[in-house]
Design a protein around this motif. Structure first.
Motif, mmCIF file in Angstrom:
data_model
loop_
_atom_site.group_PDB
_atom_site.id
_atom_site.type_symbol
_atom_site.label_atom_id
_atom_site.label_comp_id
_atom_site.label_asym_id
_atom_site.label_seq_id
_atom_site.Cartn_x
_atom_site.Cartn_y
_atom_site.Cartn_z
ATOM 1 N N GLY A 32 -20.335 13.806 30.857
ATOM 2 C CA GLY A 32 -20.257 15.106 30.583
ATOM 3 C C GLY A 32 -19.199 15.877 31.186
ATOM 4 N N PRO A 33 -19.123 16.191 32.572
ATOM 5 C CA PRO A 33 -18.395 17.142 33.164
ATOM 6 C C PRO A 33 -16.767 16.656 33.120
ATOM 7 C CG PRO A 33 -20.164 16.745 34.845
ATOM 8 C CD PRO A 33 -20.104 15.713 33.551
ATOM 9 N N PRO A 34 -16.058 17.621 32.591
ATOM 10 C CA PRO A 34 -14.620 17.289 32.364
ATOM 11 C C PRO A 34 -13.830 16.931 33.668
ATOM 12 C CG PRO A 34 -14.859 19.315 31.880
ATOM 13 C CD PRO A 34 -16.036 19.096 32.180
ATOM 14 N N ARG A 35 -12.721 16.243 33.606
ATOM 15 C CA ARG A 35 -11.974 16.093 34.828
ATOM 16 C C ARG A 35 -11.483 17.353 35.241
ATOM 17 N NH1 ARG A 35 -7.775 11.301 35.816
ATOM 18 N NH2 ARG A 35 -7.506 11.689 37.965
ATOM 19 N N GLY A 36 -11.541 17.821 36.630
ATOM 20 C CA GLY A 36 -11.009 19.064 37.265
ATOM 21 C C GLY A 36 -11.573 19.274 38.604
ATOM 22 N N LEU A 45 -23.624 21.401 40.196
ATOM 23 C CA LEU A 45 -22.253 21.105 40.341
ATOM 24 C C LEU A 45 -21.538 22.286 39.142
ATOM 25 C CD1 LEU A 45 -19.984 19.116 40.094
ATOM 26 C CD2 LEU A 45 -20.837 17.907 38.340
ATOM 27 N N LEU A 46 -20.630 22.779 39.981
ATOM 28 C CA LEU A 46 -19.729 23.907 39.277
ATOM 29 C C LEU A 46 -18.338 23.159 38.898
ATOM 30 C CD1 LEU A 46 -21.734 25.302 41.057
ATOM 31 C CD2 LEU A 46 -20.059 27.311 40.743
ATOM 32 N N THR A 47 -18.039 23.222 37.686
ATOM 33 C CA THR A 47 -16.767 22.327 37.294
ATOM 34 C C THR A 47 -15.769 23.319 36.775
ATOM 35 O OG1 THR A 47 -17.315 21.843 34.959
ATOM 36 C CG2 THR A 47 -18.061 20.254 36.758
ATOM 37 N N SER A 48 -14.558 23.219 36.910
ATOM 38 C CA SER A 48 -13.456 24.011 36.502
ATOM 39 C C SER A 48 -12.200 23.048 35.838
ATOM 40 C CB SER A 48 -12.806 24.830 37.344
ATOM 41 O OG SER A 48 -11.798 25.893 36.857
ATOM 42 N N ALA A 49 -12.107 23.294 34.634
ATOM 43 C CA ALA A 49 -11.169 22.125 34.065
ATOM 44 C C ALA A 49 -10.149 22.955 33.011
ATOM 45 C CB ALA A 49 -11.904 21.152 33.479
ATOM 46 N N LYS A 50 -8.900 22.725 33.205
ATOM 47 C CA LYS A 50 -7.822 23.508 32.354
ATOM 48 C C LYS A 50 -8.296 23.057 30.877
ATOM 49 C CE LYS A 50 -3.102 23.911 31.675
ATOM 50 N NZ LYS A 50 -1.581 23.627 32.128
ATOM 51 N N THR A 54 -14.771 27.096 32.771
ATOM 52 C CA THR A 54 -16.037 26.670 34.007
ATOM 53 C C THR A 54 -17.215 26.457 33.380
ATOM 54 O OG1 THR A 54 -14.781 28.257 35.472
ATOM 55 C CG2 THR A 54 -16.898 27.478 36.003
ATOM 56 N N SER A 55 -17.888 25.402 34.104
ATOM 57 C CA SER A 55 -19.400 25.129 33.525
ATOM 58 C C SER A 55 -20.277 24.739 34.559
ATOM 59 C CB SER A 55 -19.421 23.973 32.550
ATOM 60 O OG SER A 55 -18.841 22.889 33.078
ATOM 61 N N ILE A 56 -21.489 24.907 34.607
ATOM 62 C CA ILE A 56 -22.626 24.696 35.614
ATOM 63 C C ILE A 56 -23.455 23.593 35.112
ATOM 64 C CG2 ILE A 56 -24.452 25.770 37.186
ATOM 65 C CD1 ILE A 56 -22.820 28.447 36.796
ATOM 66 N N TRP A 57 -23.489 22.649 36.156
ATOM 67 C CA TRP A 57 -24.637 21.465 35.706
ATOM 68 C C TRP A 57 -25.445 21.454 36.695
ATOM 69 C CZ3 TRP A 57 -23.405 18.190 31.627
ATOM 70 C CH2 TRP A 57 -22.197 18.293 31.224
#
Length: 63
Positions: A32-36, A45-50, A54-57
């Motif tokens: 699920g989480p995109p590369r970033g 898990l906080l993710t930020s990808a161009k 931003t998303s929270i898992w």
């Protein structure tokens, strides 16, 4: 924690891999989480990808 699952650098699946820090053993992974940029805050898990924002898992439920 690391991004991507697979053995071919060109065809990695968007995923998060969780490792045991002491042994280096892969504990589990989830798609699920995109590369970033990844940041772990408690059990989240906080993710930020161009292009994805931003998303929270929740690393326990993988949602």
């Amino acid at each position: 924690m690391a991004w991507g699952f697979g053995t071919d650098d060109l065809h990695m699946v968007d995923a998060a891999m969780l490792f045991d820090v002491e042994s280096g053993k892969l504990l589990r992974w989830f798609a699920g989480p995109p590369r970033g940029e990844f940041r772990l805050v408690r059990d989240y898990l906080l993710t930020s990808a161009k292009g994805h924002g931003t998303s929270i898992w929740d690393i326990e439920t993988e949602l």
